[in-house]
Design a protein around this motif. Structure first.
Motif, mmCIF file in Angstrom:
data_model
loop_
_atom_site.group_PDB
_atom_site.id
_atom_site.type_symbol
_atom_site.label_atom_id
_atom_site.label_comp_id
_atom_site.label_asym_id
_atom_site.label_seq_id
_atom_site.Cartn_x
_atom_site.Cartn_y
_atom_site.Cartn_z
ATOM 1 N N ARG A 250 34.157 32.289 -25.696
ATOM 2 C CA ARG A 250 33.185 32.049 -26.756
ATOM 3 C C ARG A 250 31.817 31.715 -26.168
ATOM 4 N N ASN A 251 30.790 32.308 -26.744
ATOM 5 C CA ASN A 251 29.411 32.002 -26.371
ATOM 6 C C ASN A 251 28.739 31.327 -27.558
ATOM 7 N N ASP A 252 28.169 30.154 -27.326
ATOM 8 C CA ASP A 252 27.531 29.389 -28.395
ATOM 9 C C ASP A 252 26.024 29.600 -28.368
ATOM 10 N N ARG A 253 25.479 29.808 -29.552
ATOM 11 C CA ARG A 253 24.027 29.872 -29.715
ATOM 12 C C ARG A 253 23.574 28.681 -30.548
ATOM 13 N N ILE A 254 22.394 28.193 -30.251
ATOM 14 C CA ILE A 254 21.775 27.088 -30.992
ATOM 15 C C ILE A 254 22.711 25.881 -31.007
ATOM 16 N N GLY A 255 23.226 25.541 -29.855
ATOM 17 C CA GLY A 255 24.065 24.353 -29.754
ATOM 18 C C GLY A 255 25.400 24.451 -30.439
ATOM 19 N N GLY A 256 25.899 25.668 -30.642
ATOM 20 C CA GLY A 256 27.211 25.840 -31.266
ATOM 21 C C GLY A 256 27.168 26.137 -32.747
ATOM 22 N N VAL A 257 25.981 26.282 -33.328
ATOM 23 C CA VAL A 257 25.893 26.640 -34.751
ATOM 24 C C VAL A 257 26.414 28.066 -34.967
ATOM 25 N N ILE A 258 26.127 28.945 -34.021
ATOM 26 C CA ILE A 258 26.577 30.336 -34.093
ATOM 27 C C ILE A 258 27.542 30.585 -32.947
#
Length: 268
Positions: A250-258
């Motif tokens: 898993r790759n998180d964007r914006i601190g895990g929001v996406i």
């Protein structure tokens, strides 16, 4: 007299033997439950089932179609109805965000020439109100964030529109109609702003850039058969060994929001 009784008894036993060997006295048919059953749909591979439940656990707002789209992005071939059945079996609502779409027929028929724009309003943690100008191409589902400002005067909007026209011309897009989209379900509203605490204008612009990259390069779209505007659907994984040993990162964007998911290279 005794001889007659013995003869009668012998004939009685002989007749009884004949009755027990009659063709219509064969063994009864086996019950229906003992008959061979037709082969049904093969059970879902355990690794795929685990992955489906993981996606739902990490993304509670995803419905079964969104999960099905992410599986297609990973090259995992499974029917949408199978995802539905797995979620129902686990007593998970398969479609938590199911809703109607307005005037869909018109949008579908005019998609190639239609561009929708909208102002999205949000408030930062400092109390500053920000206005985001964004457009979405209905044919490709590509989102373009044109800018964000605390005060959108007419000249600011006009300049943003001119920049958009130049970008569309460079991309070879043929747009004939521009509509204002007042739908509260605009992607960045539902998937980003409603789930993010924005500190200030700089943070907002960073979050919008990240969302734009995610929406255009990764997020699957049902209308595009689970492709993204800038990404084709990968070939499904057909190697049984790879399917049973799925390694999903898993790759998180914006601190895990996406959340974005990818398949790691398999080394047999």
């Amino acid at each position: 007299m005794a001889e007659i009784d013995r003869t009668t008894k012998i004939w009685g036993q002989f007749a009884k033997g004949l009755r027990s060997s009659r063709p219509d006295q064969t063994a009864p048919c086996p019950p229906r439950s003992c008959r061979p059953k037709r082969p049904g749909r093969p059970p879902t591979v355990r690794s795929i089932r685990i992955l489906i439940l993981r996606l739902v656990r990490e993304n509670p707002s995803w419905g079964y179609r969104r999960v099905h789209g992410e599986l297609a992005t990973l090259g995992v071939e499974v029917a949408a109805s199978t995802v539905w059945e797995i979620l129902k079996a686990e007593e998970i609502d398969p479609a938590p965000d199911r809703g109607a779409t307005g005037w869909a027929d018109f949008l579908h028929s005019q998609a190639d020439a239609l561009l929708a724009c909208g102002f999205i309003e949000t408030v930062t943690l400092t109390g500053q109100r920000q206005y985001i100008l964004a457009v979405i191409e209905h044919a490709t589902r590509r989102v373009r964030i044109l800018g964000t400002t605390a005060h959108p005067p007419a000249n600011w909007v006009a300049q943003a529109a001119r920049n958009l026209v130049m970008n569309l011309e460079d991309a070879g897009a043929t747009v004939s109609y521009l509509i204002r989209d007042r739908d509260a379900k605009f992607p960045s509203r539902h998937e980003l702003l409603d789930r993010t605490l924005i500190w200030n204008e700089r943070h907002l612009r960073h979050a919008l850039r990240e969302f734009e990259r995610h929406h255009n390069a990764h997020r699957p779209h049902q209308a595009m058969h689970q492709a993204a505007p800038l990404r084709a659907v990968p070939e499904p994984i057909t190697d049984p060994e790879r399917v049973t040993r799925l390694d999903i990162r898993r790759n998180d964007r914006i601190g895990g929001v996406i959340h974005e998911y990818r398949v790691c290279q398999f080394n047999g």
